[in-house]
Write an enzyme that holds these catalytic residues in place. Sequence first.
Site, PDB file in Angstrom:
ATOM      1  N   ILE A 124       0.843  -1.201   0.000  1.00 52.48           N
ATOM      2  CA  ILE A 124       0.000   0.000   0.000  1.00 52.48           C
ATOM      3  C   ILE A 124       0.874   1.247   0.000  1.00 52.48           C
ATOM      4  O   ILE A 124       0.610   2.221  -0.695  1.00 52.48           O
ATOM      5  CB  ILE A 124      -0.943   0.018   1.224  1.00 52.48           C
ATOM      6  CG1 ILE A 124      -1.911  -1.161   1.177  1.00 52.48           C
ATOM      7  CG2 ILE A 124      -1.720   1.340   1.292  1.00 52.48           C
ATOM      8  CD1 ILE A 124      -2.714  -1.343   2.442  1.00 52.48           C
ATOM      9  N   ARG A 131      -9.577 -11.807  11.137  1.00 54.43           N
ATOM     10  CA  ARG A 131      -9.252 -10.463  11.620  1.00 54.43           C
ATOM     11  C   ARG A 131      -8.513 -10.544  12.955  1.00 54.43           C
ATOM     12  O   ARG A 131      -7.661  -9.712  13.262  1.00 54.43           O
ATOM     13  CB  ARG A 131     -10.536  -9.646  11.769  1.00 54.43           C
ATOM     14  CG  ARG A 131     -11.247  -9.384  10.445  1.00 54.43           C
ATOM     15  CD  ARG A 131     -10.627  -8.257   9.678  1.00 54.43           C
ATOM     16  NE  ARG A 131     -11.181  -8.158   8.319  1.00 54.43           N
ATOM     17  CZ  ARG A 131     -10.840  -7.226   7.450  1.00 54.43           C
ATOM     18  NH1 ARG A 131      -9.950  -6.321   7.775  1.00 54.43           N
ATOM     19  NH2 ARG A 131     -11.360  -7.199   6.237  1.00 54.43           N
ATOM     20  N   ASP A 182     -14.253   1.483   1.482  1.00 56.87           N
ATOM     21  CA  ASP A 182     -15.628   0.974   1.423  1.00 56.87           C
ATOM     22  C   ASP A 182     -16.515   1.876   0.568  1.00 56.87           C
ATOM     23  O   ASP A 182     -17.388   1.394  -0.165  1.00 56.87           O
ATOM     24  CB  ASP A 182     -16.210   0.848   2.838  1.00 56.87           C
ATOM     25  CG  ASP A 182     -15.375  -0.061   3.716  1.00 56.87           C
ATOM     26  OD1 ASP A 182     -14.897  -1.091   3.208  1.00 56.87           O
ATOM     27  OD2 ASP A 182     -15.191   0.260   4.908  1.00 56.87           O
ATOM     28  N   ARG A 229     -15.394   1.401  -3.205  1.00 56.07           N
ATOM     29  CA  ARG A 229     -15.980   0.185  -3.774  1.00 56.07           C
ATOM     30  C   ARG A 229     -17.475   0.349  -4.010  1.00 56.07           C
ATOM     31  O   ARG A 229     -18.004  -0.060  -5.060  1.00 56.07           O
ATOM     32  CB  ARG A 229     -15.727  -0.992  -2.830  1.00 56.07           C
ATOM     33  CG  ARG A 229     -14.279  -1.462  -2.828  1.00 56.07           C
ATOM     34  CD  ARG A 229     -13.982  -2.374  -1.666  1.00 56.07           C
ATOM     35  NE  ARG A 229     -12.691  -3.054  -1.825  1.00 56.07           N
ATOM     36  CZ  ARG A 229     -12.015  -3.613  -0.840  1.00 56.07           C
ATOM     37  NH1 ARG A 229     -12.498  -3.578   0.399  1.00 56.07           N
ATOM     38  NH2 ARG A 229     -10.868  -4.209  -1.075  1.00 56.07           N
ATOM     39  N   HIS A 272     -15.023  -1.155   9.458  1.00 54.18           N
ATOM     40  CA  HIS A 272     -14.250  -1.422   8.241  1.00 54.18           C
ATOM     41  C   HIS A 272     -13.948  -2.913   8.082  1.00 54.18           C
ATOM     42  O   HIS A 272     -12.848  -3.301   7.707  1.00 54.18           O
ATOM     43  CB  HIS A 272     -12.951  -0.613   8.273  1.00 54.18           C
ATOM     44  CG  HIS A 272     -12.148  -0.674   7.007  1.00 54.18           C
ATOM     45  ND1 HIS A 272     -12.672  -0.366   5.767  1.00 54.18           N
ATOM     46  CD2 HIS A 272     -10.849  -1.020   6.787  1.00 54.18           C
ATOM     47  CE1 HIS A 272     -11.737  -0.513   4.845  1.00 54.18           C
ATOM     48  NE2 HIS A 272     -10.614  -0.920   5.437  1.00 54.18           N
ATOM     49  N   MET A 292      -6.607   0.370  -2.103  1.00 55.28           N
ATOM     50  CA  MET A 292      -6.453   0.947  -0.767  1.00 55.28           C
ATOM     51  C   MET A 292      -5.561   2.171  -0.806  1.00 55.28           C
ATOM     52  O   MET A 292      -5.830   3.169  -0.133  1.00 55.28           O
ATOM     53  CB  MET A 292      -5.867  -0.106   0.183  1.00 55.28           C
ATOM     54  CG  MET A 292      -5.780   0.346   1.646  1.00 55.28           C
ATOM     55  SD  MET A 292      -7.381   0.685   2.409  1.00 55.28           S
ATOM     56  CE  MET A 292      -7.297   2.480   2.553  1.00 55.28           C
TER      57      MET A 292
END
Length: 351
Positions: free
Chosen positions: A35, A109, A172, A175, A199, A252
């Site tokens: 990223i 996660r 988000d 998208r 998120h 991202m």
Amino acid sequence: MNNLKVRQITRLVRNFGTTTKNDFKVAVVGACGGIGQPLALLLKRHKLISKLSIYDVVKTPGVYADLSHIDTKVCIEAFQCAENLPAALEKAQVVMLVGGMARKPGMTRDDLFAKNASVVEEVTMIVAEKCPKALFGIVTNPVNSCVPLAAEVLKKKNAFDPKRLFGVTTLDLVRSRTFIGQILGVEPSKVALPVIGGHSGQTILPVLSQCKPTLKLDKEKATKLIKRIQEAGTEVVKAKDQDGGGSATLSMAHSAAVFTDALLKALKGDGKPVKCSFVASDVSDCAYFATPLQLGKNGVEKNLGLPKLSADEEKLYCIAVEQLKKDIQKGIDYFKKQNKDEKKDKKDKKC
């Protein structure tokens, strides 16, 4: 290239840097990762940035050399190794934390937080010391737990300002606009809607009922669209796994650049940008929640609160809140455990 030489490069760049009244220093932590590199590239082109500070634990000299050849006015500073992180962050007005491990296939996660929590804690401690007034954006996942952890660290250092700490959830929205634009046959940039909650997974709530242009879908199609938005990260992870693994990096980086742009415009006083972000909040039953925010020179100028929700969205909101409470507590519990262990170590040393 060793650590000393990176420092020498940094001093050389500083000598040739120029600033003007509306220019700002932005620091990207984790700038040499998947990223970080495209984000640094995008920010190297930003007209409001005079100094871009890039930091990572490896690869910094090469990324510095590459970026420094780009013909824009933005001056690059390069830092490598933990002992140089304070210098990288000193006097930064915006800090974007994108470092840490990316999510891999089969990784939960919880697994991700276990890997990335220490990175967030370490960086936040230096932010508190070197640039406590910076607008601090956390991209490192899982955002739902990393932001509360960072807040606890800042509180311990007496440097917590809820207006200046952001969990970056812009992806988000990006998208959502892309998928809805495809459905409506319009440019994604023309699509506007709030994306609230958190998120990850079911904590992501795109408020389709408030979409402009109007989006008319039956319940089945709306449910399918929301699920795709919520699971879009997994979609990328699975697709990249065919070519050696990875997670969303380019989209991202774009999203982080969009959010950074909004922060810079707010600092400059160029209008009052409105962006959704995961922040300390009292608009829901959660201590942290993403809603539309009006940004200003000191960060969050006004929380615009929860948008009007349809009956179906109300149900999804309740699901998001219950999951978010768990995610938030995970970040707080990690800090408490670390703090407890730290006190125990000090006590043991005294004995």
